[in-house]
Design an enzyme around this catalytic site. Structure first.
Site, PDB file in Angstrom:
ATOM      1  N   GLY A 155      40.465  53.238  36.562  1.00  0.00           N
ATOM      2  CA  GLY A 155      39.009  53.307  36.704  1.00  0.00           C
ATOM      3  C   GLY A 155      38.452  54.621  37.212  1.00  0.00           C
ATOM      4  O   GLY A 155      37.283  54.933  36.968  1.00  0.00           O
ATOM      5  N   ASP A 196      36.227  47.194  47.069  1.00  0.00           N
ATOM      6  CA  ASP A 196      35.671  45.850  47.041  1.00  0.00           C
ATOM      7  C   ASP A 196      36.191  45.121  48.294  1.00  0.00           C
ATOM      8  O   ASP A 196      35.646  45.301  49.384  1.00  0.00           O
ATOM      9  CB  ASP A 196      36.198  45.238  45.734  1.00  0.00           C
ATOM     10  CG  ASP A 196      35.459  44.011  45.282  1.00  0.00           C
ATOM     11  OD1 ASP A 196      34.984  43.274  46.145  1.00  0.00           O
ATOM     12  OD2 ASP A 196      35.359  43.778  44.077  1.00  0.00           O
ATOM     13  N   GLU A 229      39.172  56.981  44.059  1.00  0.00           N
ATOM     14  CA  GLU A 229      39.031  55.622  43.518  1.00  0.00           C
ATOM     15  C   GLU A 229      37.630  55.429  42.946  1.00  0.00           C
ATOM     16  O   GLU A 229      36.671  56.062  43.400  1.00  0.00           O
ATOM     17  CB  GLU A 229      39.247  54.587  44.637  1.00  0.00           C
ATOM     18  CG  GLU A 229      40.670  54.062  44.725  1.00  0.00           C
ATOM     19  CD  GLU A 229      40.987  53.007  43.666  1.00  0.00           C
ATOM     20  OE1 GLU A 229      40.404  53.058  42.560  1.00  0.00           O
ATOM     21  OE2 GLU A 229      41.828  52.156  43.943  1.00  0.00           O
ATOM     22  N   ASP A 230      37.526  54.524  41.978  1.00  0.00           N
ATOM     23  CA  ASP A 230      36.211  54.227  41.413  1.00  0.00           C
ATOM     24  C   ASP A 230      35.418  53.274  42.300  1.00  0.00           C
ATOM     25  O   ASP A 230      34.217  53.440  42.461  1.00  0.00           O
ATOM     26  CB  ASP A 230      36.335  53.657  39.991  1.00  0.00           C
ATOM     27  CG  ASP A 230      37.298  52.479  39.907  1.00  0.00           C
ATOM     28  OD1 ASP A 230      38.086  52.273  40.853  1.00  0.00           O
ATOM     29  OD2 ASP A 230      37.257  51.749  38.906  1.00  0.00           O
ATOM     30  N   PHE A 233      28.198  42.899  38.985  1.00  0.00           N
ATOM     31  CA  PHE A 233      29.326  43.196  38.094  1.00  0.00           C
ATOM     32  C   PHE A 233      29.041  44.505  37.371  1.00  0.00           C
ATOM     33  O   PHE A 233      28.266  44.542  36.426  1.00  0.00           O
ATOM     34  CB  PHE A 233      29.537  42.052  37.096  1.00  0.00           C
ATOM     35  CG  PHE A 233      30.916  42.039  36.498  1.00  0.00           C
ATOM     36  CD1 PHE A 233      31.518  43.210  36.036  1.00  0.00           C
ATOM     37  CD2 PHE A 233      31.636  40.860  36.410  1.00  0.00           C
ATOM     38  CE1 PHE A 233      32.791  43.206  35.501  1.00  0.00           C
ATOM     39  CE2 PHE A 233      32.919  40.837  35.877  1.00  0.00           C
ATOM     40  CZ  PHE A 233      33.494  42.020  35.419  1.00  0.00           C
ATOM     41  N   VAL A 234      29.638  45.573  37.856  1.00  0.00           N
ATOM     42  CA  VAL A 234      29.335  46.900  37.284  1.00  0.00           C
ATOM     43  C   VAL A 234      30.458  47.382  36.375  1.00  0.00           C
ATOM     44  O   VAL A 234      31.637  47.142  36.632  1.00  0.00           O
ATOM     45  CB  VAL A 234      29.066  47.953  38.384  1.00  0.00           C
ATOM     46  CG1 VAL A 234      27.718  47.727  39.018  1.00  0.00           C
ATOM     47  CG2 VAL A 234      30.163  47.972  39.449  1.00  0.00           C
ATOM     48  N   ASP A 264      35.741  48.918  34.046  1.00  0.00           N
ATOM     49  CA  ASP A 264      35.873  48.065  32.862  1.00  0.00           C
ATOM     50  C   ASP A 264      35.554  46.598  33.125  1.00  0.00           C
ATOM     51  O   ASP A 264      35.501  46.149  34.266  1.00  0.00           O
ATOM     52  CB  ASP A 264      37.316  48.114  32.358  1.00  0.00           C
ATOM     53  CG  ASP A 264      38.272  47.308  33.248  1.00  0.00           C
ATOM     54  OD1 ASP A 264      38.234  47.488  34.474  1.00  0.00           O
ATOM     55  OD2 ASP A 264      39.026  46.478  32.714  1.00  0.00           O
ATOM     56  N   LYS A 276      31.249  48.532  47.762  1.00  0.00           N
ATOM     57  CA  LYS A 276      30.599  47.214  47.890  1.00  0.00           C
ATOM     58  C   LYS A 276      30.969  46.641  49.249  1.00  0.00           C
ATOM     59  O   LYS A 276      31.861  45.786  49.350  1.00  0.00           O
ATOM     60  CB  LYS A 276      31.139  46.264  46.810  1.00  0.00           C
ATOM     61  CG  LYS A 276      30.498  46.349  45.457  1.00  0.00           C
ATOM     62  CD  LYS A 276      31.065  45.203  44.612  1.00  0.00           C
ATOM     63  CE  LYS A 276      30.560  45.253  43.194  1.00  0.00           C
ATOM     64  NZ  LYS A 276      31.195  44.195  42.368  1.00  0.00           N
TER      65      LYS A 276
HETATM   66  C1  PRP Z   1      39.929  48.282  41.057  1.00  0.00           C
HETATM   67  C2  PRP Z   1      39.679  49.571  41.800  1.00  0.00           C
HETATM   68  C3  PRP Z   1      40.568  49.458  42.996  1.00  0.00           C
HETATM   69  C4  PRP Z   1      40.523  47.984  43.287  1.00  0.00           C
HETATM   70  C5  PRP Z   1      39.520  47.735  44.365  1.00  0.00           C
HETATM   71  O1  PRP Z   1      41.052  48.441  40.251  1.00  0.00           O
HETATM   72  O2  PRP Z   1      40.002  50.705  41.008  1.00  0.00           O
HETATM   73  O3  PRP Z   1      41.886  49.890  42.731  1.00  0.00           O
HETATM   74  O4  PRP Z   1      40.136  47.315  42.090  1.00  0.00           O
HETATM   75  O5  PRP Z   1      39.518  46.405  44.773  1.00  0.00           O
HETATM   76  P1  PRP Z   1      39.861  45.943  46.253  1.00  0.00           P
HETATM   77  O6  PRP Z   1      39.054  46.790  47.208  1.00  0.00           O
HETATM   78  O7  PRP Z   1      39.414  44.494  46.248  1.00  0.00           O
HETATM   79  O8  PRP Z   1      41.336  46.079  46.491  1.00  0.00           O
HETATM   80  P2  PRP Z   1      41.437  47.478  39.041  1.00  0.00           P
HETATM   81  O9  PRP Z   1      42.488  46.519  39.516  1.00  0.00           O
HETATM   82  O10 PRP Z   1      40.195  46.889  38.459  1.00  0.00           O
HETATM   83  O11 PRP Z   1      42.169  48.460  38.013  1.00  0.00           O
HETATM   84  P3  PRP Z   1      41.576  49.566  36.993  1.00  0.00           P
HETATM   85  O12 PRP Z   1      41.044  50.699  37.847  1.00  0.00           O
HETATM   86  O13 PRP Z   1      42.780  49.970  36.191  1.00  0.00           O
HETATM   87  O14 PRP Z   1      40.500  48.918  36.162  1.00  0.00           O
END
Ligand code: PRP
Length: 181
Positions: free
Chosen positions: A45, A105, A101-102, A154-155, A161, A133
């Site tokens: 991401g 959460d 990181e993107d 939901f962004v 993605d 968030k």
């Molecule tokens: C997303 C994001 C972080 C994680 C954050 O990754 O890039 O790694 O979730 O969530 P958390 O704070 O609840 O741990 P994702 O698993 O969606 O993978 P991607 O970046 O490959 O889409």
């Protein structure tokens, strides 16, 4: 605008301003370091954010990639992190690591990844996140650099993605609920 998007949350111009602002801070904060800056880009991401941001960092830097996921709460693996792709160098004591990181959460991924890199003796570990968030936090974690604090929507887009789609949108948008419900 993509027809699956109900609203653009952060447009292209705003994303430019966010990366300008964060890069300025990084350029200032890391100006006097004696060990190299290593941007650790977390797949998938954060790729678009990292690409835009690093163009604006004027300091010497190196890059690495990792792909990780955290186990949720309540499982027997709670507290662990699964490494799908690891970085390709040892001797992390030689580097000041900045994790890119993107989104943050629950905070599980970043808190566990930061700890892992500290355990591997990185000289320093900081975190740079496009979207925060805080209302979703399950473990306490405060990132060092944050692009924008957002509500619990939901962004997608700009790297983020839903079912691997929408990563290529040049903005961060809110996905229509009928697409994922
Ligand atoms: C997303 C994001 C972080 C994680 C954050 O990754 O890039 O790694 O979730 O969530 P958390 O704070 O609840 O741990 P994702 O698993 O969606 O993978 P991607 O970046 O490959 O889409």
């Amino acid at each position: 605008m993509n027809t699956d998007i109900s609203k653009i949350l952060i447009d292209k111009d705003e994303l430019e301003k966010i990366t300008d602002h964060i890069a300025e801070k990084i350029n200032r904060d890391y100006a006097d370091i004696s060990k190299p800056l290593l941007l650790l880009i977390i797949l998938k991401g954060s790729v678009m954010f990292a690409a835009d941001l690093m163009k604006k960092i004027t300091l010497p830097l190196e890059i690495e990639f990792m792909k990780v996921s955290s186990y949720g709460a309540g499982t027997k693996n709670s507290g662990e992190i699964k490494i799908h792709l690891d970085l390709t160098r040892d001797h992390l004591e030689m580097y000041n690591i900045l994790i890119i990181e993107d989104i943050i959460d629950s905070g599980r991924t970043l808190s566990r990844l930061s700890q892992l890199l500290k355990n591997r003796n990185a000289n320093s570990v900081k975190t740079c996140i496009l979207l925060d968030k805080p209302s979703r936090r399950e473990v306490p974690f405060t990132p060092d650099y944050v692009g924008r604090v957002i509500p619990d929507e939901f962004v997608v887009g700009y790297g983020l993605d839903y079912n691997e789609k929408y990563r290529n949108l040049p903005y961060v948008g809110i996905l229509k609920p009928e697409v994922y419900s």
